[in-house]
Design a protein around this motif. Structure first.
Motif, short mmCIF file in Angstrom:
data_model
loop_
_atom_site.label_atom_id
_atom_site.label_comp_id
_atom_site.label_asym_id
_atom_site.label_seq_id
_atom_site.Cartn_x
_atom_site.Cartn_y
_atom_site.Cartn_z
N MET A 100 16.58 6.83 -4.99
CA MET A 100 16.52 5.82 -6.06
C MET A 100 15.42 4.80 -5.71
O MET A 100 15.35 4.30 -4.59
N VAL A 101 14.61 4.51 -6.69
CA VAL A 101 13.53 3.53 -6.50
C VAL A 101 13.99 2.18 -7.03
O VAL A 101 14.49 2.07 -8.15
N THR A 102 13.82 1.16 -6.25
CA THR A 102 14.26 -0.18 -6.65
C THR A 102 13.14 -0.91 -7.40
O THR A 102 11.96 -0.56 -7.30
N GLU A 103 13.53 -1.95 -8.14
CA GLU A 103 12.54 -2.79 -8.83
C GLU A 103 11.59 -3.42 -7.81
O GLU A 103 10.39 -3.59 -8.08
N GLN A 104 12.13 -3.77 -6.66
CA GLN A 104 11.30 -4.39 -5.61
C GLN A 104 10.23 -3.42 -5.11
O GLN A 104 9.09 -3.82 -4.83
N GLU A 105 10.58 -2.13 -5.03
CA GLU A 105 9.59 -1.14 -4.60
C GLU A 105 8.51 -0.94 -5.66
O GLU A 105 7.32 -0.84 -5.35
N VAL A 106 8.91 -0.90 -6.93
CA VAL A 106 7.92 -0.79 -8.02
C VAL A 106 6.98 -2.00 -7.97
O VAL A 106 5.76 -1.86 -8.09
N GLU A 107 7.57 -3.17 -7.74
CA GLU A 107 6.75 -4.39 -7.66
C GLU A 107 5.78 -4.33 -6.48
O GLU A 107 4.60 -4.70 -6.61
N ALA A 108 6.25 -3.83 -5.35
CA ALA A 108 5.38 -3.76 -4.17
C ALA A 108 4.21 -2.80 -4.40
O ALA A 108 3.06 -3.08 -4.02
N VAL A 109 4.49 -1.66 -5.04
CA VAL A 109 3.41 -0.71 -5.35
C VAL A 109 2.47 -1.32 -6.38
O VAL A 109 1.24 -1.19 -6.29
N GLY A 110 3.04 -2.02 -7.37
CA GLY A 110 2.23 -2.68 -8.39
C GLY A 110 1.31 -3.73 -7.79
O GLY A 110 0.14 -3.84 -8.19
N LYS A 111 1.81 -4.48 -6.85
CA LYS A 111 0.98 -5.50 -6.20
C LYS A 111 -0.18 -4.87 -5.42
O LYS A 111 -1.27 -5.43 -5.37
N MET A 112 0.06 -3.71 -4.84
CA MET A 112 -1.01 -2.98 -4.16
C MET A 112 -2.09 -2.59 -5.18
O MET A 112 -3.29 -2.73 -4.93
N LEU A 113 -1.66 -2.13 -6.35
CA LEU A 113 -2.60 -1.70 -7.38
C LEU A 113 -3.49 -2.85 -7.85
O LEU A 113 -4.71 -2.68 -8.01
N VAL A 114 -2.92 -4.01 -8.09
CA VAL A 114 -3.69 -5.10 -8.72
C VAL A 114 -4.43 -5.97 -7.70
O VAL A 114 -5.14 -6.90 -8.09
N ASP A 115 -4.30 -5.66 -6.43
CA ASP A 115 -4.93 -6.48 -5.39
C ASP A 115 -6.35 -5.99 -5.12
O ASP A 115 -6.55 -4.96 -4.48
N PRO A 116 -7.38 -6.75 -5.57
CA PRO A 116 -8.76 -6.31 -5.35
C PRO A 116 -9.18 -6.33 -3.89
O PRO A 116 -10.22 -5.76 -3.53
N GLY A 117 -8.35 -6.94 -3.03
CA GLY A 117 -8.66 -6.94 -1.60
C GLY A 117 -8.26 -5.65 -0.89
O GLY A 117 -8.65 -5.42 0.26
N GLN A 118 -7.50 -4.79 -1.58
CA GLN A 118 -7.08 -3.52 -0.99
C GLN A 118 -8.19 -2.48 -1.14
O GLN A 118 -8.96 -2.52 -2.10
N PRO A 119 -8.28 -1.52 -0.23
CA PRO A 119 -9.26 -0.43 -0.39
C PRO A 119 -9.01 0.31 -1.70
O PRO A 119 -7.86 0.50 -2.11
N LEU A 120 -10.08 0.74 -2.33
CA LEU A 120 -9.96 1.40 -3.63
C LEU A 120 -9.07 2.64 -3.56
O LEU A 120 -8.26 2.89 -4.46
N GLN A 121 -9.21 3.42 -2.49
CA GLN A 121 -8.40 4.64 -2.41
C GLN A 121 -6.91 4.32 -2.30
O GLN A 121 -6.07 5.06 -2.84
N ALA A 122 -6.55 3.20 -1.66
CA ALA A 122 -5.14 2.80 -1.59
C ALA A 122 -4.63 2.37 -2.97
O ALA A 122 -3.48 2.65 -3.34
#
Length: 303
Positions: free
Chosen positions: A1-23
């Motif tokens: 089961m995926v929690t809302e907190q996990e979706v949020e954590a993955v979402g934050k990775m997506l929208v963070d321009p400081g993260q590597p593009l491949q991540a």
């Protein structure tokens, strides 16, 4: 089961321009797999990014999810002439992929867009939605690929006949796309080489789709043709980008050399595509279970 907190954590990775593009790409494809309103909200937030490549993939994923809750943001992106043409085109294609006839009028409106790739995409999306309406209630044959394509595969199975249809620029684009996806589904060297000939056709949108399909097919015979298209500096960036990603998916040693050679290309979308493709190459040749590993990364114990 995926929690809302996990979706949020993955979402934050997506929208963070400081993260590597491949991540960020892996986070995006994780959200695509998870689906639901939370995933759509996070994907939609990233359309403010300055990477055309990332935004193009956001639209692609929203279309593949086939969730009508993504329609409003995709319509906004299609309408936004400040967005790059390859992003607007992908938003139009995604609206067709979702398959909801409520978007027919907006797609018809943009079928005469001054940007030819946007206009052609919307024309194809209209034809797809009309085809779906004409064939509603009929069982849909599931091919070997799980993607939602801009046109259904042609019923013809003769590679020579399909090649003729594919390369005949007097034929409607929708019919040529149908030949393209039929060749992909048939597979093998003859089909791969027929598709590769399409990299020299007139429409940049068509050539870009050929690059995408050759990446799905993953046949080594297409590598020299993809490398040649990537190497053409006068080629449309949206075509070169798809050829780079296809080389990453095919993942042969010659592909690696080509991707490294263009990883510093002056065209941003090309060099970013090479960066993502090198990550895909690593996945294709490595032991990882799946590319969309955002949840695995979250749940991994600290090293």
């Amino acid at each position: 089961m995926v929690t809302e907190q996990e979706v949020e954590a993955v979402g934050k990775m997506l929208v963070d321009p400081g993260q590597p593009l491949q991540a960020r790409f892996r986070a995006l494809f994780t959200l695509r797999g998870l689906g639901g309103p939370g995933a759509i909200t996070w994907i939609s937030r990233a359309f403010g990014d300055d990477s055309a490549l990332l935004k193009h993939e956001l639209a692609y994923c929203l279309g593949q999810m086939q969730d009508s809750r993504a329609i409003p943001v995709l319509v906004d992106v299609l309408r936004d002439t400040c967005q790059e043409p390859m992003v607007r085109h992908e938003a139009g294609e995604a609206l067709g992929a979702i398959g909801n006839p409520e978007v027919l009028e907006i797609l018809k409106q943009y079928s005469t867009d001054p940007v030819v790739e946007v206009a052609e995409t919307c024309q194809l999306a209209v034809r797809r939605l009309e085809w779906l309406q004409q064939h509603s209630g009929e069982p849909v044959a599931q091919g070997p690929y799980l993607s939602v394509d801009p046109a259904p595969p042609a019923q013809e199975r003769d590679v020579g006949q399909l090649r003729e249809m594919l390369l005949d620029e007097a034929q409607p684009l929708f019919d040529r796309y149908r030949a393209m996806f039929a060749l992909r589904d048939i597979g093998g060297e003859e089909a791969a080489l027929a598709l590769a000939e399409g990299l020299l056709c007139g429409s940049a949108l068509f050539r870009h789709e050929i690059g995408y399909v050759l990446g799905q097919l993953q046949h080594e015979a297409a590598v020299p043709h993809l490398m040649a298209a990537l190497a053409r500096p006068a080629e449309s960036p949206m075509v070169r980008h798809e050829c780079a990603e296809a080389l990453g998916a095919i993942a042969r040693p010659a592909c690696l050399a080509a991707l490294r050679a263009y990883a510093a290309d002056p065209e941003r979308v090309v060099r970013e595509s090479c960066e993502v493709a090198l990550d895909m190459y690593e996945y294709e040749t490595g032991p990882a279970f799946q590319y969309a590993d955002g949840l695995e990364q979250l749940r991994a114990p600290p090293s």
